[in-house]
Design a protein around this motif. Structure first.
Motif, PDB file in Angstrom:
ATOM      1  N   HIS A 105      15.545  20.155  15.365  1.00 20.39           N
ATOM      2  CA  HIS A 105      16.784  20.322  14.022  1.00 20.39           C
ATOM      3  C   HIS A 105      16.327  18.641  13.516  1.00 20.39           C
ATOM      4  O   HIS A 105      16.104  17.867  13.794  1.00 20.39           O
ATOM      5  CB  HIS A 105      18.344  20.018  15.275  1.00 20.39           C
ATOM      6  CG  HIS A 105      19.138  20.066  14.470  1.00 20.39           C
ATOM      7  ND1 HIS A 105      20.109  20.553  13.458  1.00 20.39           N
ATOM      8  CD2 HIS A 105      20.000  18.509  14.283  1.00 20.39           C
ATOM      9  CE1 HIS A 105      21.175  20.144  12.377  1.00 20.39           C
ATOM     10  NE2 HIS A 105      20.445  18.872  13.583  1.00 20.39           N
ATOM     11  N   GLY A 192      17.964  26.651  17.047  1.00 19.63           N
ATOM     12  CA  GLY A 192      17.900  25.915  16.053  1.00 19.63           C
ATOM     13  C   GLY A 192      19.105  25.937  14.705  1.00 19.63           C
ATOM     14  O   GLY A 192      20.120  25.118  14.440  1.00 19.63           O
ATOM     15  N   ASP A 196      21.844  23.491  13.450  1.00 17.15           N
ATOM     16  CA  ASP A 196      22.471  23.257  12.244  1.00 17.15           C
ATOM     17  C   ASP A 196      24.368  23.519  12.399  1.00 17.15           C
ATOM     18  O   ASP A 196      24.467  22.955  10.967  1.00 17.15           O
ATOM     19  CB  ASP A 196      22.251  24.740  11.926  1.00 17.15           C
ATOM     20  CG  ASP A 196      20.482  23.788  11.070  1.00 17.15           C
ATOM     21  OD1 ASP A 196      19.251  23.318  12.063  1.00 17.15           O
ATOM     22  OD2 ASP A 196      19.823  24.971  10.905  1.00 17.15           O
TER      23      ASP A 196
END
Length: 626
Positions: A105, A192, A196
């Motif tokens: 990330h 991921g 986000d």
């Protein structure tokens, strides 16, 4: 305060990603062991190396970050290892290949997605890489320490070529590895997206909450049911493939101290030292101490397990599911996952190097299932002593059976199957039939097997009378008959061929594992027994132990078992004291027979008729006494 709805979202996402990774592997792998038998696991770990998901056990990330610092990792990297002695206890034998992918990330590692599974062949002395008579790990296959298998999305073709060159099943191995790497990379992208969407701080706070919730739930709902004190029990593997059969002991001394976590909290509040120093002492204050002192010396053969690494963190998560049997209801038990939250609850004490659990390199380990699966039963047994029997009787053990040779076109083949057995009777119900200790694993479908390999499966059913008699009967094992169509070789890695799954609280032991080829009984450990075209291989897997006296079982349940083919008429009479006249229960005859058969006192543990053969004639161990 963390939003509880967000915690639910994150927890559900973790479970969904883990399931998606496993589904992708199952759909794209090549080998029957991975694709059809489903002998593999996925897991998700945070950047602090804590296991977040709890559907099943998984390997560890510790060996990867030990050899490859997190700050050096890049998107698209894939790490690989199978070296038992360099896995920090997370890998038990060389056929278990492990793939680890970092999750990014904003260009920072925030988590890991991992998969490991049992593959067909990684080289070594025999097909399948599990030589039952191995004296060294060098005979068991190709050892690979942690390496970078993909570098920023580019596979290391040289490493892959070396691995497949050492395998007797190179195409299957290449396909499986590709499936696992691709699935973990996909899982890393999915995870991921979670970061986000909600941001790193919020997601990591949810991780902390998920883990702490598990700690508190296990402490409050399960551990609270174990009286404080110290309890000792042991069980045994029966052979190691080198020495003559004997009792290889695995012993647990369990100490229960409910105030330990409070003392830890008090110490943490007053401790002004560094976090690392404080965390290094945390395991000293755990409500459960599991001491393996008294475990037998390491075996010459391959039944050793290298478990004494990273404070035994793998074994803590491996053994913790046994505690779920203390839940108030079966439904509640099914709701409880095992993640890193169980680790602070358990302290492990290992004996000096040179035992079954602390072997010295290069001791062989390919049949280490004989030890780590037995430890599940040892913990269940010691908890049964502590709780007055409120634990299930002994469960099925694991066994690998199979044949290998060449088909009609001269192409080499390997058929290896991990067949289940019966689980132990429980304080509220019978054991389950033909289950497997590996979650979601299964036998290979008959139609697939007959289409691929040169044999016929003439029978696949339940093994009558295999479950241990009890008020609640042990689950039944398989009865499988294989008719060979071509000459081949038979192999077996199986325990419980002499000893049985023990019964508890007056229940009796189940029937042991047995294989006959053309009428000849086989040992549990076999590498290459020749079988001829036309020979019948009959495999009968273990039955679980019984719970409670069989003379307290409802005669109607015994009659129903006879109608279903689970218990024979002779078994109903001899094991349960139930007299049947066709479908009718002779109630007077049953009462009289049970009065004659019932012993004056029930023994708390019953180890079965095989135990005296290895114990010098003793029918019970000293630790069996309450």
């Amino acid at each position: 305060m963390i939003d509880p709805i967000l915690v639910e979202i994150v927890e559900g996402t973790l479970a969904s990603v883990e399931q998606e990774v496993e589904t992708a592997i199952a759909r794209t792998a090549r080998s029957p062991m991975i694709r059809d038998a489903h002998d593999f696991r996925a897991g998700i770990h945070d950047v602090r190396l804590r296991k977040l998901t709890g559907r099943s056990y998984s390997a560890l990330v510790q060996p990867i970050v030990r050899d490859f610092p997190i700050e050096t990792m890049k998107p698209g990297d894939v790490y690989f290892h199978n070296d038992v002695y360099l896995s920090e206890g997370g890998i038990g034998h060389l056929p278990d290949l492990c793939v680890t992918v970092p999750v990014f990330h904003e260009d920072t590692v925030v988590a890991f997605v991992q998969a490991f599974g049992h593959h067909d062949d990684i080289g070594g002395a025999v097909p399948g890489s599990m030589p039952s008579h191995a004296r060294s790990v060098y005979e068991e296959g190709l050892m690979i320490p942690p390496i970078k298998l993909w570098d920023q999305g580019t596979p290391n073709e040289t490493a892959l070529r070396i691995m497949t060159r050492n395998s007797r099943m190179p195409d299957s191995l290449a396909g499986d590895l590709d499936a696992e790497c691709s699935a973990c990379l996909m899982g890393a992208r999915r995870l991921g997206e979670l970061f986000d969407r909600y941001g790193r701080q919020a997601v990591e706070e949810c991780f902390d909450t998920i883990i702490s919730n598990t700690t508190e739930t296990f402490r409050r709902e399960l551990l609270a049911k174990i009286p404080e004190g110290t309890y000792v029990w042991e069980d045994y593997a029966e052979h190691d493939g080198v020495d003559e059969p004997r009792l290889h002991a695995q012993r647990i001394t369990l100490t229960v101290d409910h105030a330990a976590l409070e003392r830890r909290s008090s110490r943490q509040e007053s401790d002004e030292g560094a976090n690392e120093e404080r965390s290094g002492r945390d395991h000293e204050h755990a409500p459960l101490t599991i001491d393996f002192t008294g475990t037998s010396p390491q075996a010459k053969g391959p039944i050793n397990h290298a478990g004494d690494y990273s404070d035994g963190v793998f074994l803590k998560k491996w053994l913790a599911p046994v505690l779920r049997n203390l839940a108030d209801t079966p439904e509640r038990m099914a709701e409880l996952d095992v993640n890193e939250g169980v680790v602070p609850l358990i302290k492990m004490v290992f004996p000096e190097k040179g035992t079954l659990l602390t072997p010295v390199f290069p001791a062989p380990t390919n049949a280490r299932t004989f030890v780590i699966l037995r430890l599940l039963g040892v913990l269940a047994g010691v908890l049964a002593k502590a709780t007055g029997g409120r634990m299930p009787a002994d469960q099925e053990t694991i066994r690998y059976t199979g044949v290998y040779g060449s088909d009609a076109d001269g192409v080499p083949y390997l058929m290896r199957e991990v067949l289940g057995g019966g689980s132990g009777g429980r304080w509220y119900a019978d054991g389950e039939d033909t289950i497997h200790i590996v979650p979601d694993s299964r036998n290979i479908p008959v139609e697939f097997a007959e289409a691929r390999w040169p044999f016929r499966v003439e029978r696949l059913g339940l093994a009558c009378d295999s479950g241990g008699p009890g008020m609640f009967r042990g689950g039944l094992g398989y009865d499988k008959h294989i008719r060979m169509l071509r000459d081949a070789s038979y192999m077996s890695i199986a325990d419980r061929s002499i000893l049985s799954c023990w019964g508890v609280n007056g229940g009796l032991a189940g029937r042991p594992f047995r294989v006959e080829i053309a009428g000849k009984e086989m040992d549990g450990l076999v590498d290459d027994h020749p079988v001829q075209a036309g020979d019948l291989i009959r495999i009968r897997t273990t039955g679980g132990g019984g719970w409670g006296s069989p003379y307290d079982r409802d005669p109607r349940a015994v009659a129903a078992d006879v109608r279903d083919g689970k218990v024979s008429i002779a078994g109903a009479l001899g094991d349960y004291g139930v007299v049947l006249d066709g479908d009718r229960i002779d109630e007077r005859g049953t009462a009289e027979l049970r009065a004659r058969l019932r012993p004056p006192t029930d023994r708390f543990f019953d180890r079965g008729p095989g135990y005296p053969k290895l114990s010098g004639g003793r029918t019970f161990a000293e630790v069996d006494e309450l």
